[in-house]
Design a protein around this motif. Structure first.
Motif, short mmCIF file in Angstrom:
data_model
loop_
_atom_site.label_atom_id
_atom_site.label_comp_id
_atom_site.label_asym_id
_atom_site.label_seq_id
_atom_site.Cartn_x
_atom_site.Cartn_y
_atom_site.Cartn_z
N SER A 3 12.01 0.74 -2.87
CA SER A 3 12.73 0.29 -1.68
C SER A 3 11.79 -0.31 -0.64
N ILE A 4 10.55 0.13 -0.60
CA ILE A 4 9.59 -0.43 0.35
C ILE A 4 9.07 -1.78 -0.13
N THR A 47 0.84 -1.20 0.00
CA THR A 47 0.00 0.00 0.00
C THR A 47 0.87 1.24 0.00
N ARG A 48 1.86 1.28 0.87
CA ARG A 48 2.75 2.43 0.92
C ARG A 48 3.50 2.60 -0.40
N SER A 49 3.91 1.49 -1.00
CA SER A 49 4.61 1.53 -2.27
C SER A 49 3.72 2.16 -3.35
N VAL A 50 2.47 1.73 -3.43
CA VAL A 50 1.54 2.28 -4.41
C VAL A 50 1.31 3.77 -4.15
N LEU A 51 1.15 4.15 -2.90
CA LEU A 51 0.96 5.56 -2.57
C LEU A 51 2.18 6.40 -2.97
N PHE A 52 3.39 5.86 -2.76
CA PHE A 52 4.60 6.58 -3.18
C PHE A 52 4.66 6.70 -4.70
N ILE A 53 4.25 5.65 -5.42
CA ILE A 53 4.24 5.71 -6.89
C ILE A 53 3.28 6.81 -7.34
N LEU A 54 2.11 6.87 -6.74
CA LEU A 54 1.13 7.89 -7.11
C LEU A 54 1.64 9.30 -6.83
N GLN A 55 2.55 9.42 -5.87
CA GLN A 55 3.14 10.72 -5.55
C GLN A 55 4.38 11.00 -6.38
N GLY A 56 4.78 10.03 -7.23
CA GLY A 56 5.95 10.19 -8.08
C GLY A 56 7.26 9.86 -7.42
N ASN A 57 7.23 9.27 -6.23
CA ASN A 57 8.44 8.92 -5.49
C ASN A 57 8.77 7.45 -5.77
N PHE A 58 9.31 7.18 -6.96
CA PHE A 58 9.52 5.82 -7.42
C PHE A 58 10.63 5.08 -6.67
N ASP A 59 11.69 5.79 -6.29
CA ASP A 59 12.79 5.14 -5.55
C ASP A 59 12.31 4.63 -4.20
N GLU A 60 11.56 5.48 -3.49
CA GLU A 60 11.04 5.08 -2.18
C GLU A 60 10.06 3.91 -2.32
N ALA A 61 9.23 3.97 -3.36
CA ALA A 61 8.26 2.89 -3.62
C ALA A 61 8.98 1.57 -3.84
#
Length: 139
Positions: A73-74, A57-71
């Motif tokens: 890594s999670i 869930t956090r990974s998808v939320l990061f992708i939607l925010q454009g934070n692909f590296d963080e997504a």
């Protein structure tokens, strides 16, 4: 439309709607500060350990925010999940409107491929490796 196809469409449709509701709920809870990102996982809340797909869930939320590296890594599964959540509703509607069976055919083919030990075992090993990584990295 056959009964099997109708049943598959219903199950996948419900899964899509549920996933979108869960994402919206998770996003709102995180934004309001009512819950932190670690508390999103029900399995983790109960056992104290991350589940095999923890962080999705956090990974998808990061992708939607454009934070692909963080997504990534999670949980790298977030990219597959967001692809499915984008493609599946469109595919469902196209099959229903066009009275086709492409989704049912593809689902059956994927199920046959994934049921082969030569494919299933490496997939399960990757999931297990991610689970161990998540446990040791306190995801």
């Amino acid at each position: 439309m056959s009964l099997g196809q109708l049943r598959l469409h219903r199950i996948l449709g419900i899964a899509c709607v549920t996933a979108y509701i869960w994402l919206l709920y998770s996003y709102q809870m995180l934004q309001s500060g009512q819950i932190n990102s670690v508390e999103l996982c029900i399995f983790k809340r109960i056992t104290g350990l991350p589940c095999p797909s923890c962080g999705s869930t956090r990974s998808v939320l990061f992708i939607l925010q454009g934070n692909f590296d963080e997504a990534f890594s999670i949980n790298p599964l977030g990219f597959a999940i967001i692809a499915l959540m984008t493609i599946l509703p469109i595919w469902l509607i196209a099959d229903i409107v066009g009275k086709k069976k492409t989704l049912q055919y593809t689902y059956g083919k994927a199920e046959r491929i994934l049921s082969k030990p030569i494919v299933a075992i490496p997939c399960l090993m990757l999931l297990g490796a991610h689970w161990i990584w998540a446990i040791f990295n306190h995801i």
